[in-house]
Design an enzyme around this catalytic site. Sequence first.
Site, PDB file in Angstrom:
ATOM      1  N   GLY A 158      44.476  42.741  43.519  1.00 24.60           N
ATOM      2  CA  GLY A 158      44.991  43.379  44.728  1.00 24.60           C
ATOM      3  C   GLY A 158      43.907  43.419  45.803  1.00 24.60           C
ATOM      4  CD  GLN A 195      40.828  48.597  49.165  1.00 26.74           C
ATOM      5  OE1 GLN A 195      39.824  48.901  48.535  1.00 26.74           O
ATOM      6  NE2 GLN A 195      40.784  48.217  50.430  1.00 26.74           N
ATOM      7  CB  SER A 196      40.972  43.862  43.102  1.00 24.81           C
ATOM      8  OG  SER A 196      40.269  43.505  41.929  1.00 24.81           O
ATOM      9  CG  ASN A 197      38.143  49.278  41.613  1.00 24.75           C
ATOM     10  OD1 ASN A 197      37.620  49.723  42.628  1.00 24.75           O
ATOM     11  ND2 ASN A 197      39.229  49.828  41.064  1.00 24.75           N
ATOM     12  CB  CYS A 222      38.359  41.191  43.739  1.00 24.86           C
ATOM     13  SG  CYS A 222      39.788  40.332  43.026  1.00 24.86           S
TER      14      CYS A 222
END
Length: 344
Positions: free
Chosen positions: A72, A74-76, A78
């Site tokens: 997403g 807001q992916s942690n 990524c």
Amino acid sequence: MFDYPEKIQLAQLSTPLQPLDRISNELGGPRIWFKRDDLTGSHLSGNKVRKLEFILARAKSLGADTLITCGGTQSNHCRATAFVAAQLGMKCHLILRQDPSEGDSPAVDDGNLLLDALAGASTEIFPAKGFASQLRKRMQAAKERYAAAGHTPYLIPVGASDGVGIWGYIAAAQELKNDFESHQIAPEYIVCASGSGGTQAGLTVGAKHLQLGADVLGFAVCDNADYFHAKVRSDIAAWRREYSAQAEAGPYITHVNDQYIGQGYAQASDEVLALIAWVAKTEGVLLDPVYTGKAFYGLVQEIKNGVFSNQRDLVFVHTGGIFGVFPWRQRFSSVLAQKNTRIN
Ligand SMILES: *Cc1c(COP(=O)(O)O)cnc(C)c1O
């Protein structure tokens, strides 16, 4: 017990196991301990870096110079991958799905997405609709583009959850075993938020073969229980195929609670946000709206329902997510304002 494959040291380990006595007393249930995996690093904060330590060793051994992954906006995962790439002098390309909290407006450079940019990752952002069905094709296309440009790309699946990545949480189970011994506790459950299932899969394998005496319970934050039972088992099966000498086959017991997903991934209710504020002010520990806040909200409801009433100790793995708080500033402000009105 385990013959660990090579890893690249990236995380600050081991993380503390810490009791939350004020919250436990207020709830009147078991003593709740947090495994502070939000402290695995500052910008590498959270659970993904434990998995990336093993995945990066694999990628490097194959000569990779570029990491391609997805999640997403807001992916942690990524964000952690973007910083790991920068720390190791590699390129990073992220294929991102617009989070529902952002509606149809373009994703803003905030929280994790801002950090991705600062770490020099290149990003492609797609609408949530149709994202899953297009993902494999888009990952492959990105890989071919980088390869055609003379790079050696390595694909990391969503959440770094695969047969290699789960080593991170097998190793974390070993840490927990040492924690239990030093604190002289024997919890029956280790609880975590489940998003792509790898944390739960690694803990499940570790807890069984290291004989922690505890079962692992995942609180689903997106898909339903059937999905996570299958995903955890398939990550474990992938791990067994690669490292067949490791351990005899299951049975692996998986527990999933999917009653607290709410509206869906990255959609949190006011109750979840209020719980995050309560934990922050009562214990000085910050949870996040997408994963840990939602899972801990579920755990608190279950404690209130008496589900864990006969237990002394309960471990919740704080898997991080701090940067995911900031894009929720308006929702938090309104929840805090409602509370203040009530108190005044
Ligand atoms: C990714 C993530 C999780 C979920 O872990 P999985 O291994 O993907 O199930 C939990 N908490 C946070 C903060 C995360 O970023």
